[in-house]
Design a protein around this motif. Structure first.
Motif, mmCIF file in Angstrom:
data_model
loop_
_atom_site.group_PDB
_atom_site.id
_atom_site.type_symbol
_atom_site.label_atom_id
_atom_site.label_comp_id
_atom_site.label_asym_id
_atom_site.label_seq_id
_atom_site.Cartn_x
_atom_site.Cartn_y
_atom_site.Cartn_z
ATOM 1 N N ALA A 215 0.948 -1.089 -0.085
ATOM 2 C CA ALA A 215 0.112 -0.159 0.030
ATOM 3 C C ALA A 215 0.774 1.078 -0.056
ATOM 4 N N GLN A 216 1.849 1.224 1.088
ATOM 5 C CA GLN A 216 2.715 2.604 1.104
ATOM 6 C C GLN A 216 3.504 2.742 -0.289
ATOM 7 N N ALA A 217 4.117 1.496 -1.023
ATOM 8 C CA ALA A 217 4.623 1.754 -2.217
ATOM 9 C C ALA A 217 3.575 2.369 -3.216
ATOM 10 N N LYS A 218 2.377 2.386 -3.113
ATOM 11 C CA LYS A 218 1.586 3.203 -4.282
ATOM 12 C C LYS A 218 0.992 4.433 -3.543
ATOM 13 N N GLY A 219 1.527 4.729 -2.449
ATOM 14 C CA GLY A 219 1.347 6.135 -1.845
ATOM 15 C C GLY A 219 -0.035 6.215 -0.862
ATOM 16 N N VAL A 220 -0.385 5.076 -0.834
ATOM 17 C CA VAL A 220 -1.533 5.129 -0.004
ATOM 18 C C VAL A 220 -1.373 5.082 1.696
ATOM 19 N N PRO A 221 -1.969 6.035 2.200
ATOM 20 C CA PRO A 221 -1.765 6.293 3.612
ATOM 21 C C PRO A 221 -2.349 4.934 4.411
ATOM 22 N N VAL A 222 -1.222 4.112 4.922
ATOM 23 C CA VAL A 222 -1.642 2.758 5.641
ATOM 24 C C VAL A 222 -0.881 2.766 6.749
ATOM 25 N N LEU A 223 -1.328 2.180 7.859
ATOM 26 C CA LEU A 223 -0.345 2.020 9.225
ATOM 27 C C LEU A 223 -0.360 0.657 9.432
ATOM 28 N N GLU A 224 0.686 -0.013 9.897
ATOM 29 C CA GLU A 224 1.034 -1.488 10.410
ATOM 30 C C GLU A 224 0.362 -1.318 11.688
ATOM 31 N N ARG A 225 -1.003 -1.947 12.087
ATOM 32 C CA ARG A 225 -1.578 -1.611 13.386
ATOM 33 C C ARG A 225 -2.592 -2.611 13.325
ATOM 34 N N SER A 226 -2.817 -3.180 14.581
ATOM 35 C CA SER A 226 -4.146 -3.865 14.737
ATOM 36 C C SER A 226 -5.253 -3.096 15.179
ATOM 37 N N VAL A 227 -6.629 -3.387 15.013
ATOM 38 C CA VAL A 227 -7.762 -2.507 15.208
ATOM 39 C C VAL A 227 -7.589 -2.620 16.726
ATOM 40 N N PHE A 228 -7.130 -3.569 17.155
ATOM 41 C CA PHE A 228 -7.495 -3.621 18.713
ATOM 42 C C PHE A 228 -6.212 -2.787 19.665
#
Ligand SMILES: C[S@@+](CC[C@H](N)C(=O)[O-])C[C@H]1O[C@@H](n2cnc3c(N)ncnc32)[C@H](O)[C@@H]1O
Length: 200
Positions: free
Chosen positions: A80-93
């Motif tokens: 996702a980040q390689a496409k420039g999409v704002p994404v965090l490595e994170r659990s919803v919990f």
């Protein structure tokens, strides 16, 4: 997400023999016409939970809707980040930024399964939402029971550790929502797949 038996493409394998096929090609592609239809009325900011490589976040950003994806899989986050999409490595919990301010949470492509029990998951998401926030959930077709499973993720090369997962059919959505102090205000079928729209 389709539930079938005995397939060798990437899938979740449960101990009772249930196989849940995973559409990895869909995750890695661009938003489909169905995705665009489901996303057309969502209000930002949008939190995409279990966003994978981020096609929904990308589609929203393209139309000017603020969105953030979170996912626990480093490879998905990297893609996702390689496409420039704002994404965090994170659990919803775990700690999620903007808690209490998200206008829409997305739980698409079977992600109601995250954690293995839909009620604590929905309660957690409700805590992340703004007071007038909404959740868009993709569910399984009519006739699918609500089920909690222990599964392994099986690919051609690997078998993961066992982890909890759940399946919710459209007929079971109202009960799961009610147990989570949420209300289903709309249910619909878009291009053969089922969705529910929930509010507090
Ligand atoms: C069925 S895939 C859906 C991918 C994406 N929504 C799509 O449609 O392209 C489920 C995703 O949920 C992620 N996931 C699993 N547990 C999670 C958690 N606790 N918090 C955030 N994401 C999680 C997985 O890593 C995986 O990428």
């Amino acid at each position: 997400m389709n539930v079938r038996l005995g397939n060798r493409s990437p899938h979740l394998a449960a101990s009772d023999g249930t196989t849940i096929l995973l559409d990895v090609g869909l995750w890695n592609g661009n938003a489909t016409q169905r995705d665009e239809t489901v996303l057309q009325d969502v209000r930002g900011p949008v939190l995409d939970i279990g966003c994978g490589p981020g096609r929904h976040v990308y589609a929203l950003a393209t139309r000017g809707v603020a969105a953030l994806g979170i996912d626990v899989a480093p490879t998905a986050v990297w893609l996702a980040q390689a496409k420039g999409v704002p994404v965090l490595e994170r659990s919803v919990f775990d700690r999620v930024p903007g808690a209490g301010r998200w206008k829409t949470a997305l739980l698409l492509d079977g992600n109601i399964g995250i954690g293995g029990d839909p009620v604590p998951l929905l309660r957690r998401i409700a805590d992340l939402l703004a007071p007038d926030g909404r959740i868009v959930i993709e569910v399984d077709p009519p006739g699918t029971s609500t089920t909690s499973l222990e599964v392994n993720l099986v690919t051609e090369a690997t078998v993961s550790e066992r982890f909890p997962w759940a399946v919710v059919g459209v007929n079971g959505l109202a009960a799961v929502a009610s147990a989570s102090d949420l209300e289903v205000y709309e249910v619909g079928c878009v291009d053969g797949r089922w969705f529910g729209w929930l509010a507090a």
